[in-house]
Design a protein around this motif. Structure first.
Motif, PDB file in Angstrom:
ATOM      1  N   TRP A 352       4.890  -4.249  -3.048  1.00 15.24           N
ATOM      2  CA  TRP A 352       4.998  -4.639  -1.641  1.00 15.24           C
ATOM      3  C   TRP A 352       4.468  -6.062  -1.421  1.00 15.24           C
ATOM      4  O   TRP A 352       5.011  -6.841  -0.665  1.00 15.24           O
ATOM      5  CB  TRP A 352       4.261  -3.627  -0.759  1.00 15.24           C
ATOM      6  CG  TRP A 352       4.259  -3.961   0.709  1.00 15.24           C
ATOM      7  CD1 TRP A 352       3.168  -4.253   1.482  1.00 15.24           C
ATOM      8  CD2 TRP A 352       5.381  -4.069   1.587  1.00 15.24           C
ATOM      9  NE1 TRP A 352       3.523  -4.510   2.758  1.00 15.24           N
ATOM     10  CE2 TRP A 352       4.906  -4.412   2.859  1.00 15.24           C
ATOM     11  CE3 TRP A 352       6.776  -3.907   1.404  1.00 15.24           C
ATOM     12  CZ2 TRP A 352       5.719  -4.593   3.955  1.00 15.24           C
ATOM     13  CZ3 TRP A 352       7.594  -4.093   2.515  1.00 15.24           C
ATOM     14  CH2 TRP A 352       7.075  -4.434   3.765  1.00 15.24           C
ATOM     15  N   SER A 353       3.409  -6.386  -2.186  1.00 13.62           N
ATOM     16  CA  SER A 353       2.849  -7.729  -2.023  1.00 13.62           C
ATOM     17  C   SER A 353       3.832  -8.811  -2.502  1.00 13.62           C
ATOM     18  O   SER A 353       3.699  -9.979  -2.190  1.00 13.62           O
ATOM     19  CB  SER A 353       1.510  -7.864  -2.752  1.00 13.62           C
ATOM     20  OG  SER A 353       1.756  -7.859  -4.135  1.00 13.62           O
ATOM     21  N   GLU A 365       6.288  -1.603   5.838  1.00 13.41           N
ATOM     22  CA  GLU A 365       5.807  -1.039   4.563  1.00 13.41           C
ATOM     23  C   GLU A 365       6.204   0.442   4.393  1.00 13.41           C
ATOM     24  O   GLU A 365       6.568   0.871   3.302  1.00 13.41           O
ATOM     25  CB  GLU A 365       4.286  -1.186   4.475  1.00 13.41           C
ATOM     26  CG  GLU A 365       3.761  -0.834   3.101  1.00 13.41           C
ATOM     27  CD  GLU A 365       2.261  -1.031   2.960  1.00 13.41           C
ATOM     28  OE1 GLU A 365       1.646  -1.547   3.915  1.00 13.41           O
ATOM     29  OE2 GLU A 365       1.713  -0.669   1.924  1.00 13.41           O
ATOM     30  N   ASP A 366       6.123   1.200   5.497  1.00 10.75           N
ATOM     31  CA  ASP A 366       6.433   2.630   5.387  1.00 10.75           C
ATOM     32  C   ASP A 366       7.847   2.848   4.872  1.00 10.75           C
ATOM     33  O   ASP A 366       8.082   3.685   3.981  1.00 10.75           O
ATOM     34  CB  ASP A 366       6.295   3.329   6.744  1.00 10.75           C
ATOM     35  CG  ASP A 366       4.831   3.525   7.088  1.00 10.75           C
ATOM     36  OD1 ASP A 366       3.977   3.047   6.294  1.00 10.75           O
ATOM     37  OD2 ASP A 366       4.546   4.123   8.144  1.00 10.75           O
ATOM     38  N   ALA A 367       8.776   2.100   5.434  1.00  9.71           N
ATOM     39  CA  ALA A 367      10.170   2.255   5.023  1.00  9.71           C
ATOM     40  C   ALA A 367      10.333   1.838   3.567  1.00  9.71           C
ATOM     41  O   ALA A 367      11.077   2.472   2.790  1.00  9.71           O
ATOM     42  CB  ALA A 367      11.068   1.401   5.912  1.00  9.71           C
ATOM     43  N   GLY A 374      12.285   7.295  -3.184  1.00 14.69           N
ATOM     44  CA  GLY A 374      13.583   7.947  -3.368  1.00 14.69           C
ATOM     45  C   GLY A 374      14.400   7.257  -4.453  1.00 14.69           C
ATOM     46  O   GLY A 374      15.544   7.628  -4.715  1.00 14.69           O
ATOM     47  N   ASP A 375      13.816   6.260  -5.095  1.00  9.99           N
ATOM     48  CA  ASP A 375      14.546   5.466  -6.079  1.00  9.99           C
ATOM     49  C   ASP A 375      14.231   5.988  -7.493  1.00  9.99           C
ATOM     50  O   ASP A 375      13.096   5.872  -7.975  1.00  9.99           O
ATOM     51  CB  ASP A 375      14.071   4.012  -5.908  1.00  9.99           C
ATOM     52  CG  ASP A 375      14.761   3.072  -6.874  1.00  9.99           C
ATOM     53  OD1 ASP A 375      15.343   3.553  -7.869  1.00  9.99           O
ATOM     54  OD2 ASP A 375      14.704   1.849  -6.631  1.00  9.99           O
ATOM     55  N   LEU A 459       2.971   8.901   0.407  1.00  5.38           N
ATOM     56  CA  LEU A 459       3.173   9.400  -0.939  1.00  5.38           C
ATOM     57  C   LEU A 459       3.342  10.914  -0.984  1.00  5.38           C
ATOM     58  O   LEU A 459       3.489  11.493  -2.022  1.00  5.38           O
ATOM     59  CB  LEU A 459       1.989   9.006  -1.831  1.00  5.38           C
ATOM     60  CG  LEU A 459       1.857   7.510  -2.047  1.00  5.38           C
ATOM     61  CD1 LEU A 459       0.762   7.228  -3.050  1.00  5.38           C
ATOM     62  CD2 LEU A 459       3.170   6.931  -2.556  1.00  5.38           C
ATOM     63  N   MET A 460       3.320  11.538   0.198  1.00  8.33           N
ATOM     64  CA  MET A 460       3.282  12.989   0.186  1.00  8.33           C
ATOM     65  C   MET A 460       4.466  13.637  -0.541  1.00  8.33           C
ATOM     66  O   MET A 460       4.287  14.570  -1.294  1.00  8.33           O
ATOM     67  CB  MET A 460       3.174  13.525   1.602  1.00  8.33           C
ATOM     68  CG  MET A 460       1.728  13.467   2.062  1.00  8.33           C
ATOM     69  SD  MET A 460       1.571  14.001   3.736  1.00  8.33           S
ATOM     70  CE  MET A 460       2.214  15.632   3.651  1.00  8.33           C
ATOM     71  N   SER A 461       5.662  13.115  -0.298  1.00 10.01           N
ATOM     72  CA  SER A 461       6.795  13.789  -0.921  1.00 10.01           C
ATOM     73  C   SER A 461       6.711  13.657  -2.450  1.00 10.01           C
ATOM     74  O   SER A 461       6.923  14.617  -3.181  1.00 10.01           O
ATOM     75  CB  SER A 461       8.104  13.191  -0.421  1.00 10.01           C
ATOM     76  OG  SER A 461       8.087  11.806  -0.691  1.00 10.01           O
TER      77      SER A 461
END
Ligand SMILES: Nc1ncnc2c1ncn2[C@@H]1O[C@H](COP(=O)(O)OP(=O)(O)OP(=O)(O)O)[C@@H](O)[C@H]1O
Length: 698
Positions: A352-353, A365-367, A374-375, A459-461
């Motif tokens: 992300w950085s 960031e969430d998206a 999902g990747d 990160l839950m999923s």
């Protein structure tokens, strides 16, 4: 034949013993009734009823098994005191229906006089009596008159002394309790306070093992809550040895002790074969701790060296140096598996950085995290870069990794020696501490995720999917949170390598310890390194030392030869005094190699004819298979075929040592192994070889 007075005494003792057994039967009936009642409570149906039932049934069943175990020879001692008081001593305490003491538990303070009183210091004891029993029948009486001046005129003194009678019995496959004949110096070690570390030293046959086992029973008696809850771990040199000693504690009324051979200390791993001495010396060395630490901190085999991914209009890339940095950051937070759940988050943060592209930034960031999770490319990368690692798998990778990890610590020859031992794939006794060390270095994946403690919501999923898989794996590897024993008792401690001390130390941080051993019998070649590791295992616990000085096992003739060998190998061996003479010297024979097998059989026949108990044929490690074939059909009930190391801690009425010079040559500790082997014999000893250099040298 007993005299009429002795017969009368026997009958009187039998009458008393019968009364005690009657009470024991009443107690057993009560315990049985409690089990039945407890079971019935389960039918009440509510949860409280079930808990109550479990507790009740558990306690009553335990009491019942203690009562059953103590049945054989329940009453074994009697003291007659100056003031006329009589005290009966037994394996457990028993009271009559009015709660009056019928039998004092041997571990109670009131029983200690039984072991401590001597003729020089009778401490109020006039006569000490040992009752010999078979089942519940008293078959003999052995008395010691300690204070003749205060003995009534009609006091009978029978027998020839309990100790010598017990030492002359034939040996079988099991060690027996010596509760009736514990000697004063042994009693002091048994009853030493439980704090810190109690170190009991002494030459062969001085009773170190029996003393240690009686001490375990004593500690459980004095502080049952602490030692039963925390657990007592008894560690010995081999599975054969553990089988040999396993009946002693139950016969003292104790069943709540964990017995493990040194190759079985780690849950779920069982090794019963030793490495060759050169390999054992390297695997046991403290240098291995550094090698393993390096292994636990280096990337897993086949880990990806970089990562490239895409998110909207951004290209993401982590190069080798970036991954190294992330690895270091993760390992600062804890062992590999402990930070397993943090790994994806740390990588995501680093990625992300890097995001600077406009479209990529616009959704926040969430998206970004959702998309990455999902990747498949990202998931595959994290799974192979930071997988959960299994200590056994890591240990299996050692042959490939050793060169790169240990170049400066192990010589090329040492590395080759180790690689050769790992070709079979099964861990040897010396591998177990290495696997255990790795388990602690990589840690365990925490079974539950604490969602409140800052785990990124995003990160839950990922977590959920992973959790199921991780829990599945966890079920396969057993827990490593096994450092909570309340007492650790180590037998044959002189043989422990530094790596083995580390393994036990991890299980005994909160424990008190009893350590028994004899340096002159050590098979570990570097005593200083081992004693440093022992000191580290014990931490700053206070140490109390005891020394046992009398050899109860060997005939004096056999021990004199053993002592010559001990003096040949160490400067001031701790030699004991053997109390029993048989009038028969050890036999030594030298033959041509063609005659070896035939003569071995003849000497074995001689040993079997001369003794009533078990006989050992002890052969060099390298020749074990050959001798197994050569002696395949000899009396399986009485004869045991063993290598030198396998005889540790055992004893036999007769011992035949084949090719003693080969023992000496087999390892740097060869002389000490020979000392161990020679001192296994209680009655007869024979040595046979195609050479006899050892005999010239002692
Ligand atoms: N007080 C005793 N009364 C009767 N027998 C005893 C007594 N003490 C020791 N023994 C017997 O002496 C033998 C040797 O005891 P043990 O095996 O405990 O010795 P050890 O010091 O552990 O020997 P090693 O160092 O050679 O393994 C055993 O048969 C044991 O039962």
């Amino acid at each position: 034949m007993p005299s009429p007075e002795e017969r009368a005494e026997l009958a009187a003792e039998q009458a008393y013993v019968d009364t005690v057994y009657e009470r024991l039967d009443v107690s057993a009936d009560t315990a049985r009734a409690l089990v039945t009642e407890g079971m019935a409570r389960g039918h009440i149906g509510h949860e409280g009823g079930l808990v109550e039932r479990d507790a009740m049934v558990y306690q009553a069943t335990r009491r019942l098994s203690a009562l059953n175990a103590a049945h054989e020879g329940l009453v074994f001692g009697r003291l007659d005191l100056r003031d006329g008081e009589k005290r009966y001593i037994g394996r457990i305490g028993v009271r009559d229906e009015d709660r009056e003491v019928l039998l004092i538990d041997w571990r109670a303070p009131a029983a200690s006089l039984f072991y401590r009183a001597t003729a020089q210091e009778p401490s109020g004891v006039v006569r000490r009596r040992v009752l010999r029993s078979r089942g519940d029948r008293v078959v003999g009486i052995e008395d010691d008159l300690l204070d003749a001046d205060h003995a009534p005129d009609d006091m009978v003194v029978a027998g020839e002394g309990a100790l010598l009678a017990s030492l002359s019995r034939a040996r079988d496959d099991a060690m027996h309790s010596v509760v009736a004949t514990i000697q004063k110096e042994q009693d002091e070690a048994i009853r030493a306070p439980s704090r810190g570390a109690t170190i009991i030293a002494g030459g062969p046959g001085t009773g170190k093992t029996v003393v240690a086992l009686h001490r375990a029973a004593y500690l459980l008696y004095t502080d049952r809550r602490r030692f039963e809850r925390g657990g007592v771990l008894v560690v010995g040199p081999s599975a054969v040895f553990m089988n040999y000693i396993e009946r002693v504690l139950p016969s003292l009324g104790e069943t709540a002790v964990t017995l493990r051979a040194i190759g079985e200390v780690v849950d779920g791993i069982r090794a019963d074969e030793h490495d060759v001495p050169e390999a054992a010396a390297v695997k046991g060395s403290a240098r291995m701790a550094t090698v393993l630490r390096r292994l636990s901190r280096s990337p897993v085999a086949d880990a990806p060296r970089e990562f490239t991914g895409f998110y909207r209009d951004a290209r993401l890339h982590l190069a080798g140096a970036d991954l190294k940095r992330l690895r270091r950051r993760l390992l600062q937070q804890g062992p590999h598996n402990r930070v397993y759940r943090q790994a994806p988050g740390v990588v995501l943060q680093a990625l992300w950085s890097q995001v600077t592209a406009e479209r990529a930034l616009e959704k926040g960031e969430d998206a970004f995290i959702d998309a990455m999770l999902g990747d498949a490319r990202f998931i595959d990368f994290v799974e192979s870069w930071w997988p959960e690692v299994d200590a056994v798998e890591l240990w299996r990778s050692l042959p490939d990794r050793l060169g790169e990890l240990a170049g400066d610590l192990l010589s090329g020859e040492e590395i080759a020696t180790l690689r050769a031992t790992w070709s079979t794939g099964a861990p040897r006794i010396e591998d177990v501490p290495l696997i255990d060390e790795l388990r602690h270095l990589v840690g365990e994946v925490p079974p539950e995720i604490d969602l409140d403690a800052g785990a990124p919501r995003q990160l839950m999923s990922f977590e959920r999917r992973e959790r199921e898989a991780a829990e599945e794996r966890l079920r396969a590897t057993s827990s490593i949170e096994d450092d909570s024993f309340a007492h650790i008792l180590v037998d044959e401690a002189q043989d422990l390598s530094p790596m083995q001390w580390r393994m036990l130390g991890r299980r005994g941080r909160l424990a008190s310890w009893t350590i028994v051993g004899d340096d002159a019998q050590a098979s570990w070649p570097l005593p200083e390194e081992a004693s440093q590791a022992r000191a580290e295992a014990l931490g700053d616990k206070p140490v109390h030392r005891f020394r046992l000085s009398t050899n109860y096992r060997n005939s004096a003739e056999i021990y004199e030869l053993g002592a010559r060998v001990a003096r040949r190998t160490i400067e001031r061996p701790d030699l004991a005094e053997a109390v029993r003479r048989t009038g028969v010297d050890p036999r030594h024979e030298r033959v041509q190699s063609g005659q070896l097998d035939g003569r071995a059989r003849e000497l074995l026949d001689w040993l079997l004819a001369e003794t009533a108990g078990t006989v050992a044929v002890v052969v060099p490690h390298a020749a074990l298979r050959r001798w197994r074939d050569a002696l395949g059909d000899v009396s399986p009930e009485r004869v045991r075929l063993l290598t030198g190391l396998d005889t540790k801690g055992l004893e036999f009425d007769g011992v035949l040592v084949v090719e003693p010079d080969a023992f000496v040559a087999e390892s740097p500790a060869g002389w000490r192994t020979l000392y161990v082997v020679l001192t296994r014999a209680t009655q007869r000893l024979a040595t046979l070889g195609t050479t006899d250099r050892w005999l010239q040298e002692v």
